[in-house]
Each structure stands twice: as structure tokens, then as C-alpha cells.
Design an enzyme around this catalytic site. Structure first.
Site, PDB file in Angstrom:
ATOM      1  N   ARG A  46      42.141  51.001  32.788  1.00 31.81           N
ATOM      2  CA  ARG A  46      43.076  49.974  33.283  1.00 31.81           C
ATOM      3  C   ARG A  46      44.447  50.101  32.623  1.00 31.81           C
ATOM      4  O   ARG A  46      45.460  49.778  33.226  1.00 31.81           O
ATOM      5  CB  ARG A  46      42.506  48.572  33.077  1.00 31.81           C
ATOM      6  CG  ARG A  46      42.297  48.195  31.631  1.00 31.81           C
ATOM      7  CD  ARG A  46      41.865  46.749  31.502  1.00 31.81           C
ATOM      8  NE  ARG A  46      41.386  46.461  30.159  1.00 31.81           N
ATOM      9  CZ  ARG A  46      41.122  45.244  29.715  1.00 31.81           C
ATOM     10  NH1 ARG A  46      41.290  44.197  30.495  1.00 31.81           N
ATOM     11  NH2 ARG A  46      40.676  45.060  28.493  1.00 31.81           N
TER      12      ARG A  46
ATOM     13  N   SER B 289      44.248  40.806  31.865  1.00 30.95           N
ATOM     14  CA  SER B 289      43.067  41.618  32.196  1.00 30.95           C
ATOM     15  C   SER B 289      43.413  42.815  33.072  1.00 30.95           C
ATOM     16  O   SER B 289      42.780  43.856  32.981  1.00 30.95           O
ATOM     17  CB  SER B 289      42.032  40.776  32.943  1.00 30.95           C
ATOM     18  OG  SER B 289      41.616  39.702  32.158  1.00 30.95           O
TER      19      SER B 289
ATOM     20  N   GLU C  96      43.161  35.245  46.049  1.00 29.07           N
ATOM     21  CA  GLU C  96      43.211  36.676  46.391  1.00 29.07           C
ATOM     22  C   GLU C  96      43.479  36.914  47.867  1.00 29.07           C
ATOM     23  O   GLU C  96      44.081  37.923  48.239  1.00 29.07           O
ATOM     24  CB  GLU C  96      41.907  37.363  45.986  1.00 29.07           C
ATOM     25  CG  GLU C  96      41.610  37.317  44.485  1.00 29.07           C
ATOM     26  CD  GLU C  96      41.059  35.973  44.009  1.00 29.07           C
ATOM     27  OE1 GLU C  96      40.617  35.161  44.862  1.00 29.07           O
ATOM     28  OE2 GLU C  96      41.061  35.726  42.790  1.00 29.07           O
TER      29      GLU C  96
ATOM     30  N   PHE D  42      36.785  40.380  43.543  1.00 33.77           N
ATOM     31  CA  PHE D  42      37.591  39.416  44.308  1.00 33.77           C
ATOM     32  C   PHE D  42      38.531  40.118  45.290  1.00 33.77           C
ATOM     33  O   PHE D  42      38.851  39.595  46.353  1.00 33.77           O
ATOM     34  CB  PHE D  42      38.431  38.551  43.362  1.00 33.77           C
ATOM     35  CG  PHE D  42      37.644  37.910  42.252  1.00 33.77           C
ATOM     36  CD1 PHE D  42      36.427  37.306  42.524  1.00 33.77           C
ATOM     37  CD2 PHE D  42      38.126  37.896  40.953  1.00 33.77           C
ATOM     38  CE1 PHE D  42      35.688  36.713  41.502  1.00 33.77           C
ATOM     39  CE2 PHE D  42      37.394  37.309  39.930  1.00 33.77           C
ATOM     40  CZ  PHE D  42      36.176  36.720  40.198  1.00 33.77           C
TER      41      PHE D  42
ATOM     42  N   HIS E  40      37.849  46.000  36.652  1.00 31.78           N
ATOM     43  CA  HIS E  40      36.542  45.599  36.112  1.00 31.78           C
ATOM     44  C   HIS E  40      35.391  45.999  37.025  1.00 31.78           C
ATOM     45  O   HIS E  40      34.512  45.199  37.332  1.00 31.78           O
ATOM     46  CB  HIS E  40      36.512  44.081  35.846  1.00 31.78           C
ATOM     47  CG  HIS E  40      37.323  43.668  34.651  1.00 31.78           C
ATOM     48  ND1 HIS E  40      38.536  44.239  34.345  1.00 31.78           N
ATOM     49  CD2 HIS E  40      37.094  42.738  33.699  1.00 31.78           C
ATOM     50  CE1 HIS E  40      39.014  43.682  33.249  1.00 31.78           C
ATOM     51  NE2 HIS E  40      38.172  42.775  32.819  1.00 31.78           N
TER      52      HIS E  40
ATOM     53  N   ASP F 186      30.012  40.106  31.138  1.00 30.84           N
ATOM     54  CA  ASP F 186      30.386  39.099  32.134  1.00 30.84           C
ATOM     55  C   ASP F 186      29.296  38.894  33.192  1.00 30.84           C
ATOM     56  O   ASP F 186      29.268  37.880  33.885  1.00 30.84           O
ATOM     57  CB  ASP F 186      31.696  39.489  32.832  1.00 30.84           C
ATOM     58  CG  ASP F 186      32.906  39.219  31.945  1.00 30.84           C
ATOM     59  OD1 ASP F 186      32.770  38.419  30.991  1.00 30.84           O
ATOM     60  OD2 ASP F 186      33.973  39.798  32.196  1.00 30.84           O
TER      61      ASP F 186
ATOM     62  N   ARG G 133      37.363  48.508  32.664  1.00 28.74           N
ATOM     63  CA  ARG G 133      37.845  47.848  31.466  1.00 28.74           C
ATOM     64  C   ARG G 133      37.607  48.624  30.169  1.00 28.74           C
ATOM     65  O   ARG G 133      38.490  48.684  29.314  1.00 28.74           O
ATOM     66  CB  ARG G 133      37.169  46.469  31.347  1.00 28.74           C
ATOM     67  CG  ARG G 133      37.613  45.682  30.123  1.00 28.74           C
ATOM     68  CD  ARG G 133      36.958  44.329  30.044  1.00 28.74           C
ATOM     69  NE  ARG G 133      35.508  44.450  29.884  1.00 28.74           N
ATOM     70  CZ  ARG G 133      34.656  43.426  29.944  1.00 28.74           C
ATOM     71  NH1 ARG G 133      35.110  42.216  30.191  1.00 28.74           N
ATOM     72  NH2 ARG G 133      33.373  43.599  29.779  1.00 28.74           N
TER      73      ARG G 133
END
Lengths: 324, 281
Positions: free
Chosen positions: A19, A46, A67, A92, A118, A126, A176
Site C-alpha cells: 500500500r 489506511s 463508497e 467496500f 487490505h 480484522d 497492508r
């Protein structure tokens, strides 16, 4: 031996996050392209666009946690000659906003770049809600859309550079975790091209994304311990897929394995099989087998869900045994 | 031309647009009648009075934008575009046919002058907000008109976009909501009641105007006023009669998504002519 033409360099020490490569490229291109507009749905830190937002406040739009709206606003901005980049988690975007990606972006051939962060089991703790394991399947079916799944930090930098210079919609998958490097700053990323990492004659292993490093371990182990010669191919472009390279390799080795950090259904393996549909070679798919993930350390998840180097080694050997 | 003369002329144009809509739908044997007829007056005013657009240069950077969000009423969009000179009138009869540029729901890359692709409801408002934001970023003075509908406001994406535009106080953005109180399965009030709609928009930070959307004088005044407001986005809630001008279609949700048969079309044209003549008296 690593393909010398690609200037590859396996670096297991200086780990970098993919990222960060996206954030770096955007920051680098912000000045040269005043029409580069970066949008974010409340995930600046993030998605690594925080620095861009600070340096180019007029080229940054915070949309809020919305989004679907972000995809539409980006398409509107793109219709006025801007290059727009939308940033959120892959679950998303393109997950929640698939209809907007389909109509406002792909059907309209909008100059919008979607970075889905991610992705995969690497999102670890998560849990399943945030681990995108379906994004390639849902984007692969959209006409006009280019799909890039970078292997490491440097490849992400080049993927975003390439997307900015490409007129039309692009989806880029991002991750990530800090991970090893295989490509270098002078490794080329050619549009729509697969990358031949090592040459071999007994088996083709095709891998896409940073699960590459698990695959590389497995390949080395099998080569060293079993004396099997493996051709390893990295597939940064899921769409368009480099059919020619795949057919060329399989026509030599006669059998293949595809490894991905995504549902087997509809993912990279499916894309490879579509490309090879008229050929007559057995291909084994290794990926997530029709299940959601869960919370945990990514290494443990890789093991449990069958994509750790140990699991990959086992599955490849079983496959080779059956092919005898 | 005085504004009285302009309004008379716009009324004539909207009558012509309605006739085109009936002809297109009848020939296509499908399409959406009620909303197309109900919005003909607003389309006439926008295309023939307010929009700064040039059919010879449909991609001019400083052009005003008309973003149609409820894409199913595209018959009246195509009729307006053709009359304005974007393409020949004969092409209207290719609507919904194979190889046509006039898709059943609008497609931007098929037909120059169509700004956005729409059909799945709610997407045009976000798109229009993006277009208006571009004007802000680039200092262009163009206006962005978004046309949407009351039924469309059921979609959550609409409110995401309305919230953003209000919070950012985006100027040069005028959303016209076709409040005809019907949607495909019935009355809007019964499917999902939107009222009080004015208060909703006000609380989202919009400047609200409410008009009779089939009254050309009110349309003319409201749009004239809307383009002068720069402190916040503007919504014009246009109360329209679905099927306006065709007596047997008016107020009937059954005509939302259906075309007239050949014989119904003949009656529809007669009804349009009668009502237009009566209004002129």
C-alpha cells in the site's frame, strides 16, 4: 535462477508494504498531473493518501464513508478530463459499490482508477468482513476494466504509474502487511504481460499477488528436494491476461498450478483456465476454497486456509503424484 | 425576445417534445411514457433557454451540463437533443432498436451530448456532484443541472451525494426533482413516503425551491433564480403530473413503464393537440 532480464532481487530483510507503493506513486504524480484527483472514503491513513492530501489539498476530496457516492463523484470528475483515483478497502470498493463501478465507471469507460486496499487473508486480525477474497471475481467480469494485482512495493508503484497514464478504468489490488521484495526499481512492468521469474521444464507455477513469496518458498523446496524443474510465472495483470505466455509455458511443461489469495471460484485460477480452455493440460488451483476467513495472524491463516508455503508444497506434490 | 414571448415559444417546444415522445415509444413498442411526458416542460426550458451548450461542439470544457439521473425518461432527453441539433430527427425512431445510439437507458459513449450513463437509480446525483466539483476546482463558470425523480430518492446513494453537496456547499449545482408521486409499482406515498421532502433537503444544507413543474412561467422563474444562488446547492422540487398532456395517462402509475399501442398513440396525439390549443386560448 531468477530471470536476469527482469532485474529481480529477492530481499527478505527490507520488508515494505504494497500500500505504501500506491501512496508513493500518487504523491510522485501529483505535481506532474494537476488533473490527478484523489478521493477517499474516510480511510486516508489506511489507504496511504494522507501525504497526498496534505501536499495537494486542491487535488484531494474526502467523500466520507460513502463508497457508492465516491465512485459516482469520481466518474463525474473524470468526465471533465480529470484522472481520478478512488481509495477504500477492497471489500467496500469494488465490493459495496459494484453497481456504480459497473455503470458509472466501466460502462461509461471513465478514467477512474480503483485501488482496493487490505485484500486477502493478509488483513488478518480484522477478520472475514475485511478480508477481500472475492474482489477479482466481481471485477473480472466487467468490460473495459483493467485489473492489476501487484506482487510487491515496487510493482505497486509501477502499477499506479501505469494506471495514471492509461486512459480508462483500472482496478488495482492492494495489501497492508509489510512483505519481502522481489522486483526492483528497474524491473519493467509491461501492460498485460506475465513475468517469467524462473525457467523450468516439469511444471508451470502461476502466482499472482504477494502470496508469491509463499509460492516461491514452496517452489524452491520442491526443486531442491525432489529435483523437479519448475517454471515460475508472476501474473500482475489479471485482465488482460497474458494468454500467449501461459500457453507457451504450458506447452513446454504440460501441467500447471495456479496459486492465489482469493476464492478459487472466479479468481486468478479461473482466469488462467479460461485462457487455457482450448489447450489440453491439467491445471491445479490453489486458493481459498469457498469459505470466508476469520481473525488471526496472517501466517496462521495461510496455514489454516491452505495457502502457506507448507500447504502449497504438499498440494503441488500431491498433484504431481496424480499426474504420474 | 421578451420573457413572455420566450415562454410562449417554450410551451410550443414542450408540445413538440411530447409528440416526439409518443412517436418514439409507439415505434419502439417499449419505454417509459409518464415521466417523459411529465418532464417535457422542464426539458424544453433547459435545452431551449438555459443550457449553454453547442451541438457542434458537445465536449466544450465550459459547457453547462445536464445530467439525467433517472435515465428511464430518456425519450424526452433524446427528443430535446434532436430538436437542439445533436442528431437528425429520423434517428429518434431507432430508439431501443439494435445498433442504435439511442439506448433504452442513456449511454454516454454511444451518443455525443449524453453526459452520463444512467438507469440504475441514484447514480446521476453523485456523478453531477463530481461534475460540479470540477467547476469549483478549475474555476469554470458552467452550471450543472441534475434531473432526478422522487422514486429515485429511495436509493441510499442519492442521499450520500445530497449530504456531500450540502456539507461542501457546492455552488453551480441545481438538482431538479420530478415529484410526480408515482413509481413503477404504485404511488410514492405508499411505496416509501418521502415527505416532507423540502425539509429533508433544507436540513441537508440545500436551497429549496418548489414549483408546479408543468407551468412554464414557474419553471422559467425558478431556473432563473437557481442560477443566481452561489452559497449552496439548489434543489427545485417540481411537482409534475405524470403523463401530462395526455388525458388518459395523467396521474396513472400504470403508464410509468409502458408505451402506447398504435391506436392509443393516435388518441394521445389528439389529446396533446387539444390540450395545447386550449392552453393557448
Amino acid at each position: 535462477m531468477l530471470n536476469p532480464a527482469l532485474n529481480l532481487n529477492l530481499d527478505l530483510i527490507n520488508k515494505k508494504s504494497i500500500r505504501d507503493g500506491a501512496g508513493f506513486s500518487l504523491l510522485k504524480n501529483g505535481e506532474e498531473y494537476p488533473n490527478l484527483i484523489v478521493l477517499c472514503a474516510d480511510l486516508r491513513e489506511s489507504t496511504r493518501v494522507e501525504e497526498f492530501a496534505k501536499k495537494f489539498p486542491k487535488q484531494f476530496i474526502e467523500i466520507g464513508v460513502a463508497e457508492q457516492n465516491m465512485a459516482g463523484v469520481a466518474a463525474g470528475l473524470a468526465s471533465c478530463g480529470n484522472i481520478t483515483v478512488i481509495n477504500s478497502f477492497a471489500v467496500f470498493s469494488p465490493g459495496r459499490n459494484w453497481d456504480q463501478v459497473r455503470v458509472s465507471i466501466c460502462y461509461s469507460n471513465s478514467n477512474v482508477k480503483i485501488i482496493g486496499h487490505h485484500a486477502g487473508l493478509l488483513t488478518g486480525q480484522d477478520g472475514a468482513t475485511h478480508q477481500a477474497l472475492e474482489d477479482i471475481a466481481i471485477t473480472r467480469v466487467l468490460p473495459n476494466l483493467i485489473i492489476i494485482n501487484p506482487v510487491d512495493y515496487e510493482q505497486m508503484v509501477k502499477a499506479v504509474d501505469l494506471a495514471i497514464n492509461y486512459e480508462g478504468p483500472v482496478y488495482i489490488r492492494s495489501y497492508r502487511e509489510k512483505l519481502p521484495q522481489i522486483t526492483a526499481a528497474n524491473t519493467p512492468l509491461e501492460f498485460g504481460k506475465a513475468q517469467l521469474i524462473t525457467e523450468g521444464i516439469d511444471l508451470t507455477v502461476i502466482v499472482s499477488g504477494p502470496i508469491f513469496f509463499e509460492a516461491l518458498n514452496a517452489v524452491s523446496e520442491i526443486e531442491n528436494e525432489k529435483g523437479i524443474s519448475i517454471e515460475l510465472i508472476n501474473l500482475p495483470f489479471i485482465k488482460p491476461i497474458d494468454k500467449e505466455a501461459l500457453v507457451r509455458s504450458l506447452s513446454k511443461t504440460k501441467k500447471g498450478v495456479v496459486i492465489e489469495e482469493h476464492q478459487i471460484h472466479g479468481g486468478v485460477g479461473s482466469a488462467v483456465l479460461e485462457a487455457l480452455a482450448e489447450e489440453n493440460y491439467p491445471v491445479k488451483l490453489i486458493g481459498i476454497s469457498d469459505t470466508f476467513g476469520e481473525s488471526g495472524d496472517p501466517k496462521d491463516l495461510y496455514e489454516k486456509y491452505g495457502i502457506s508455503s507448507k500447504q502449497i508444497t504438499k498440494k503441488i506434490l500431491q498433484f504431481l503424484e496424480r499426474q504420474k | 425576445m421578451t420573457s413572455v414571448e420566450e415562454i410562449t415559444k417554450l410551451k410550443e417546444i414542450s408540445f413538440e417534445l411530447r409528440k416526439s415522445v409518443i412517436k418514439m415509444l409507439t415505434h419502439a413498442k417499449s419505454g417509459h411514457a409518464a415521466g417523459s411526458l411529465g418532464m417535457a416542460d422542464i426539458f424544453a426550458a433547459l435545452y431551449f433557454k438555459f443550457l449553454n451548450i453547442n451541438p457542434k461542439n458537445p465536449y466544450e470544457l465550459n459547457r453547462d451540463r445536464l445530467i439525467l439521473s433517472n435515465g428511464h425518461i430518456c425519450p424526452v432527453l433524446y427528443a430535446s437533443m434532436s430538436k437542439k441539433g445533436f442528431f437528425p430527427e429520423e434517428e429518434l425512431l431507432t430508439f431501443r432498436q439494435i445498433d442504435s445510439r439511442l439506448q433504452g437507458h442513456p449511454h454516454n459513449t454511444s451518443l455525443p451530448g449524453v453526459e452520463n450513463s444512467s438507469g440504475p437509480l441514484g447514480q446521476g446525483i453523485s456523478f453531477g456532484v463530481g461534475v460540479a466539483m470540477n467547476a469549483q476546482i478549475t474555476n469554470y463558470k458552467y452550471k450543472t443541472f441534475i434531473l432526478g425523480s422522487d422514486g429515485e430518492l429511495n436509493e441510499g446513494q442519492s442521499w450520500e451525494a445530497i449530504m456531500l453537496a450540502g456539507a461542501r456547499k457546492i455552488p453551480g449545482l441545481i438538482l431538479i426533482i420530478d415529484k410526480n408521486n408515482i413509481q413503477i409499482s404504485g404511488k410514492t406515498q405508499e411505496i416509501l413516503d418521502l415527505d416532507p421532502l423540502n425539509e429533508k433537503f433544507e436540513s441537508f444544507g440545500w436551497y429549496v425551491l418548489e414549483i408546479d413543474g408543468n407551468n412554464m412561467e414557474e419553471i422559467y422563474l425558478a431556473i432563473s433564480k437557481s442560477v443566481t444562488i452561489i452559497s449552496k446547492p439548489v434543489v427545485i422540487i417540481a411537482n409534475t403530473i405524470p403523463g401530462f398532456g395526455v388525458d388518459f395517462m395523467e396521474y396513472k402509475f400504470e403508464w410509468h413503464g409502458k408505451p402506447p399501442s398504435e391506436s392509443e398513440a393516435k388518441l394521445a396525439i389528439e389529446s396533446l393537440e387539444k390540450n395545447y390549443k386550449n392552453e393557448k386560448k
